[in-house]
Design a protein around this motif. Structure first.
Motif, PDB file in Angstrom:
ATOM      1  N   HIS A  85      64.470  90.820  -9.343  1.00 53.03           N
ATOM      2  CA  HIS A  85      63.851  89.661  -8.714  1.00 53.03           C
ATOM      3  C   HIS A  85      64.704  89.177  -7.551  1.00 53.03           C
ATOM      4  O   HIS A  85      65.910  89.395  -7.527  1.00 53.03           O
ATOM      5  N   ARG A  86      64.036  88.482  -6.648  1.00 53.16           N
ATOM      6  CA  ARG A  86      64.706  87.820  -5.533  1.00 53.16           C
ATOM      7  C   ARG A  86      64.365  86.337  -5.636  1.00 53.16           C
ATOM      8  O   ARG A  86      63.209  85.973  -5.855  1.00 53.16           O
ATOM      9  N   PHE A  87      65.379  85.505  -5.495  1.00 52.66           N
ATOM     10  CA  PHE A  87      65.206  84.057  -5.587  1.00 52.66           C
ATOM     11  C   PHE A  87      65.702  83.425  -4.295  1.00 52.66           C
ATOM     12  O   PHE A  87      66.765  83.805  -3.791  1.00 52.66           O
ATOM     13  N   LEU A  88      64.975  82.449  -3.788  1.00 51.83           N
ATOM     14  CA  LEU A  88      65.407  81.674  -2.638  1.00 51.83           C
ATOM     15  C   LEU A  88      65.644  80.256  -3.127  1.00 51.83           C
ATOM     16  O   LEU A  88      64.726  79.615  -3.669  1.00 51.83           O
ATOM     17  N   ALA A 105      79.971  75.899  -2.864  1.00 55.32           N
ATOM     18  CA  ALA A 105      80.737  76.049  -1.629  1.00 55.32           C
ATOM     19  C   ALA A 105      79.860  75.906  -0.373  1.00 55.32           C
ATOM     20  O   ALA A 105      80.373  75.940   0.741  1.00 55.32           O
ATOM     21  N   MET A 106      78.557  75.741  -0.550  1.00 51.38           N
ATOM     22  CA  MET A 106      77.629  75.657   0.578  1.00 51.38           C
ATOM     23  C   MET A 106      77.287  74.201   0.886  1.00 51.38           C
ATOM     24  O   MET A 106      77.391  73.330   0.021  1.00 51.38           O
ATOM     25  N   ALA A 107      76.862  73.968   2.116  1.00 51.73           N
ATOM     26  CA  ALA A 107      76.456  72.622   2.531  1.00 51.73           C
ATOM     27  C   ALA A 107      75.100  72.264   1.918  1.00 51.73           C
ATOM     28  O   ALA A 107      74.250  73.146   1.734  1.00 51.73           O
ATOM     29  N   PRO A 108      74.881  70.986   1.603  1.00 53.55           N
ATOM     30  CA  PRO A 108      73.570  70.561   1.113  1.00 53.55           C
ATOM     31  C   PRO A 108      72.473  70.962   2.096  1.00 53.55           C
ATOM     32  O   PRO A 108      72.653  70.888   3.312  1.00 53.55           O
ATOM     33  N   GLY A 109      71.358  71.428   1.571  1.00 56.03           N
ATOM     34  CA  GLY A 109      70.231  71.868   2.387  1.00 56.03           C
ATOM     35  C   GLY A 109      70.295  73.333   2.783  1.00 56.03           C
ATOM     36  O   GLY A 109      69.321  73.871   3.298  1.00 56.03           O
ATOM     37  N   SER A 110      71.433  73.978   2.544  1.00 53.62           N
ATOM     38  CA  SER A 110      71.573  75.403   2.862  1.00 53.62           C
ATOM     39  C   SER A 110      70.702  76.232   1.930  1.00 53.62           C
ATOM     40  O   SER A 110      70.427  75.838   0.798  1.00 53.62           O
ATOM     41  N   LEU A 111      70.299  77.410   2.423  1.00 58.16           N
ATOM     42  CA  LEU A 111      69.490  78.325   1.629  1.00 58.16           C
ATOM     43  C   LEU A 111      70.324  79.508   1.163  1.00 58.16           C
ATOM     44  O   LEU A 111      71.137  80.036   1.923  1.00 58.16           O
ATOM     45  N   LEU A 112      70.097  79.911  -0.079  1.00 62.44           N
ATOM     46  CA  LEU A 112      70.771  81.063  -0.669  1.00 62.44           C
ATOM     47  C   LEU A 112      69.710  81.985  -1.259  1.00 62.44           C
ATOM     48  O   LEU A 112      68.870  81.558  -2.049  1.00 62.44           O
ATOM     49  N   GLN A 113      69.771  83.246  -0.869  1.00 63.62           N
ATOM     50  CA  GLN A 113      68.864  84.250  -1.424  1.00 63.62           C
ATOM     51  C   GLN A 113      69.648  85.114  -2.401  1.00 63.62           C
ATOM     52  O   GLN A 113      70.638  85.728  -2.039  1.00 63.62           O
ATOM     53  N   LEU A 114      69.208  85.119  -3.653  1.00 63.59           N
ATOM     54  CA  LEU A 114      69.845  85.913  -4.698  1.00 63.59           C
ATOM     55  C   LEU A 114      69.003  87.141  -4.987  1.00 63.59           C
ATOM     56  O   LEU A 114      67.773  87.049  -5.046  1.00 63.59           O
ATOM     57  N   GLU A 115      69.659  88.263  -5.195  1.00 63.08           N
ATOM     58  CA  GLU A 115      68.972  89.472  -5.649  1.00 63.08           C
ATOM     59  C   GLU A 115      69.573  89.851  -6.990  1.00 63.08           C
ATOM     60  O   GLU A 115      70.792  89.971  -7.119  1.00 63.08           O
ATOM     61  N   THR A 116      68.711  89.999  -7.999  1.00 59.27           N
ATOM     62  CA  THR A 116      69.178  90.269  -9.356  1.00 59.27           C
ATOM     63  C   THR A 116      68.406  91.425  -9.989  1.00 59.27           C
ATOM     64  O   THR A 116      67.282  91.723  -9.584  1.00 59.27           O
ATOM     65  N   LEU A 135      64.201  75.523  -6.163  1.00 57.97           N
ATOM     66  CA  LEU A 135      63.827  76.935  -6.176  1.00 57.97           C
ATOM     67  C   LEU A 135      62.623  77.072  -5.249  1.00 57.97           C
ATOM     68  O   LEU A 135      61.521  76.665  -5.586  1.00 57.97           O
ATOM     69  N   VAL A 136      62.874  77.630  -4.075  1.00 62.46           N
ATOM     70  CA  VAL A 136      61.852  77.718  -3.039  1.00 62.46           C
ATOM     71  C   VAL A 136      60.869  78.839  -3.339  1.00 62.46           C
ATOM     72  O   VAL A 136      59.665  78.681  -3.167  1.00 62.46           O
ATOM     73  N   GLU A 137      61.400  79.973  -3.808  1.00 64.46           N
ATOM     74  CA  GLU A 137      60.549  81.143  -3.994  1.00 64.46           C
ATOM     75  C   GLU A 137      61.176  82.097  -5.000  1.00 64.46           C
ATOM     76  O   GLU A 137      62.384  82.253  -5.043  1.00 64.46           O
ATOM     77  N   THR A 138      60.329  82.723  -5.787  1.00 66.49           N
ATOM     78  CA  THR A 138      60.735  83.809  -6.692  1.00 66.49           C
ATOM     79  C   THR A 138      59.829  84.990  -6.396  1.00 66.49           C
ATOM     80  O   THR A 138      58.607  84.839  -6.382  1.00 66.49           O
ATOM     81  N   THR A 139      60.431  86.145  -6.160  1.00 68.79           N
ATOM     82  CA  THR A 139      59.670  87.336  -5.834  1.00 68.79           C
ATOM     83  C   THR A 139      60.108  88.485  -6.728  1.00 68.79           C
ATOM     84  O   THR A 139      61.311  88.771  -6.816  1.00 68.79           O
ATOM     85  N   ALA A 140      59.145  89.119  -7.400  1.00 68.83           N
ATOM     86  CA  ALA A 140      59.457  90.328  -8.176  1.00 68.83           C
ATOM     87  C   ALA A 140      59.599  91.489  -7.206  1.00 68.83           C
ATOM     88  O   ALA A 140      58.857  91.590  -6.232  1.00 68.83           O
ATOM     89  N   ALA A 177      69.038  77.658   9.730  1.00 70.15           N
ATOM     90  CA  ALA A 177      69.769  78.924   9.634  1.00 70.15           C
ATOM     91  C   ALA A 177      69.123  79.842   8.597  1.00 70.15           C
ATOM     92  O   ALA A 177      68.534  79.362   7.627  1.00 70.15           O
ATOM     93  N   PRO A 178      69.215  81.142   8.804  1.00 74.20           N
ATOM     94  CA  PRO A 178      68.678  82.066   7.798  1.00 74.20           C
ATOM     95  C   PRO A 178      69.460  81.920   6.487  1.00 74.20           C
ATOM     96  O   PRO A 178      70.621  81.500   6.499  1.00 74.20           O
ATOM     97  N   PRO A 179      68.830  82.275   5.370  1.00 71.70           N
ATOM     98  CA  PRO A 179      69.528  82.131   4.091  1.00 71.70           C
ATOM     99  C   PRO A 179      70.702  83.091   3.975  1.00 71.70           C
ATOM    100  O   PRO A 179      70.675  84.203   4.498  1.00 71.70           O
ATOM    101  N   ALA A 180      71.737  82.610   3.299  1.00 74.14           N
ATOM    102  CA  ALA A 180      72.851  83.493   2.936  1.00 74.14           C
ATOM    103  C   ALA A 180      72.334  84.424   1.849  1.00 74.14           C
ATOM    104  O   ALA A 180      71.551  84.008   0.995  1.00 74.14           O
ATOM    105  N   ARG A 181      72.735  85.672   1.878  1.00 76.12           N
ATOM    106  CA  ARG A 181      72.290  86.640   0.866  1.00 76.12           C
ATOM    107  C   ARG A 181      73.422  86.888  -0.111  1.00 76.12           C
ATOM    108  O   ARG A 181      74.572  87.011   0.290  1.00 76.12           O
ATOM    109  N   TYR A 182      73.060  86.972  -1.386  1.00 74.19           N
ATOM    110  CA  TYR A 182      74.054  87.202  -2.430  1.00 74.19           C
ATOM    111  C   TYR A 182      73.494  88.261  -3.375  1.00 74.19           C
ATOM    112  O   TYR A 182      72.508  88.027  -4.063  1.00 74.19           O
TER     113      TYR A 182
END
Length: 79
Positions: free
Chosen positions: A68-71, A27-38, A58-63, A2-7
């Motif tokens: 930053h965006r974190f996956l 609150a997410m299932a193990p293995g789920s992906l969450l994309q944070l924007e900060t 931490l799969v990825e960090t992007t400036a 599934a695509p990552p949830a965005r937060y």
């Protein structure tokens, strides 16, 4: 997979991005992906440290402009 949830955590300062990410991941299932924007400049230190401490991957960090965006992959362990 599934695509990552965005937060969107832009505009929040330390410690809120980590606290909100912790709650969202719990609150997410193990293995789920969450994309944070900060926009908090300390998030580039705090989010990786939180992931290491809680066992999340931490799969990825992007400036990006103004922040930053974190996956993150949620671990099988409780956080």
């Amino acid at each position: 997979m599934a695509p990552p949830a965005r937060y969107d955590l832009r505009g929040l300062n330390c410690p809120l991005p980590v606290l909100k990410a912790r709650k969202k991941l719990a609150a997410m299932a193990p293995g789920s992906l969450l994309q944070l924007e900060t926009t908090d400049p300390l998030a580039v230190i705090d989010i990786p440290a939180f992931c290491a401490e809680a066992g999340h991957r931490l799969v990825e960090t992007t400036a990006q402009d103004g922040g930053h965006r974190f996956l993150i992959e949620r671990s099988a362990l409780t956080s």
